[in-house]
Design an enzyme around this catalytic site. Sequence first.
Site, PDB file in Angstrom:
ATOM      1  N   ASP A 192      13.649 -20.830   8.253  1.00 36.68           N
ATOM      2  CA  ASP A 192      13.723 -20.236   9.587  1.00 36.68           C
ATOM      3  C   ASP A 192      14.945 -20.746  10.326  1.00 36.68           C
ATOM      4  O   ASP A 192      15.331 -21.912  10.188  1.00 36.68           O
ATOM      5  CB  ASP A 192      12.469 -20.582  10.394  1.00 36.68           C
TER       6      ASP A 192
ATOM      7  N   PHE B 233       0.090 -16.124  15.302  1.00 33.55           N
ATOM      8  CA  PHE B 233       0.994 -16.413  14.197  1.00 33.55           C
ATOM      9  C   PHE B 233       1.053 -15.238  13.220  1.00 33.55           C
ATOM     10  O   PHE B 233       2.120 -14.884  12.710  1.00 33.55           O
ATOM     11  CB  PHE B 233       0.551 -17.689  13.486  1.00 33.55           C
TER      12      PHE B 233
ATOM     13  N   HIS C 161      -3.410 -21.531  -3.247  1.00 35.60           N
ATOM     14  CA  HIS C 161      -2.611 -22.494  -2.486  1.00 35.60           C
ATOM     15  C   HIS C 161      -3.120 -22.486  -1.046  1.00 35.60           C
ATOM     16  O   HIS C 161      -3.077 -21.440  -0.374  1.00 35.60           O
ATOM     17  CB  HIS C 161      -1.137 -22.101  -2.532  1.00 35.60           C
TER      18      HIS C 161
END
Length: 304
Positions: free
Chosen positions: A117, A226, A275
Amino acid sequence: MNKSRSFASFEDVTMGHKPPKISFEFFPPKSLQASFDLWESLNVLAPLNPEFVSVTYGAGGTTRQLTKEMTEAIGKSYGLDVAAHLTCVNASKAETLAIAKSYVDAGVKQIVALRGDAPKGSAGFCPHPQGFADSVDLVAGLAATNIKTIHVGAYPEPHPEASNANADIDWLKRKIDAGATSAITQFFFASEVFLRFRDRCAKAGIHVPIIPGILPIENWDNVKRFAMRCGASIPASLDAEFNMAKRNEVEDILSVVVATDICSDLMDHGIDQFHFYTLNRPYLTRDVCLALGIVPDAKLALVA
């Protein structure tokens, strides 16, 4: 709550399946309390014997040194296989490869290679003048070294910067062709989202492992914000369920059930590895793993 939600028993979830392989993502702490939270998370989750744990890299490379220190500390303290995140933001090629070498010298065998980012307040990602141009370029640079395991990011729903519906598949294929050995997906809230993506990847000639990213929901309002930023769709039914769970003060129970349902359905379709994005908060992730039939290793618990 949605009456179609499956509040499956432990036996129902694990019936006919081997326990899946798992991995966990953590982020470097930026305060003393955050350090305590991190080590508590490791103490809780390390006994579940993950395939690896990953350590994130802050926006703009802001946690570069913390990531390196944490990666080394986890490996030494817990004996876990650690995958260090590495981005191509704010660093030249030489600097980035030097960081990668320092990881390898510290015993790290895996890298999660991401574009990264842009720093907060900037207009967007801009390559360093002497740096890697993008994630494909970064993967190619790492693949030319002695790093054998390179994970990359994958987006089962369109990335906010995607130019068209096929861009994420095309981009992932380029990263695999450049040397990536597996992909870890952005989180999602419905198993069919991942399954459709997996099928599209196979059709595009992508045959490396694609590991679903699972986010046990700690705070639904925060997760919704988010999700909107990163392009993950929010089922209206799930929003209604969490609103009711909040009123009844059973959000944690619903969170475990939602994540377990997603994993269980994916296991029914042949997926055997997950994950978990832990957010350095271990208990929901632990409870999902236990529901999936993962038994803590007593010897690892003693180490932790």
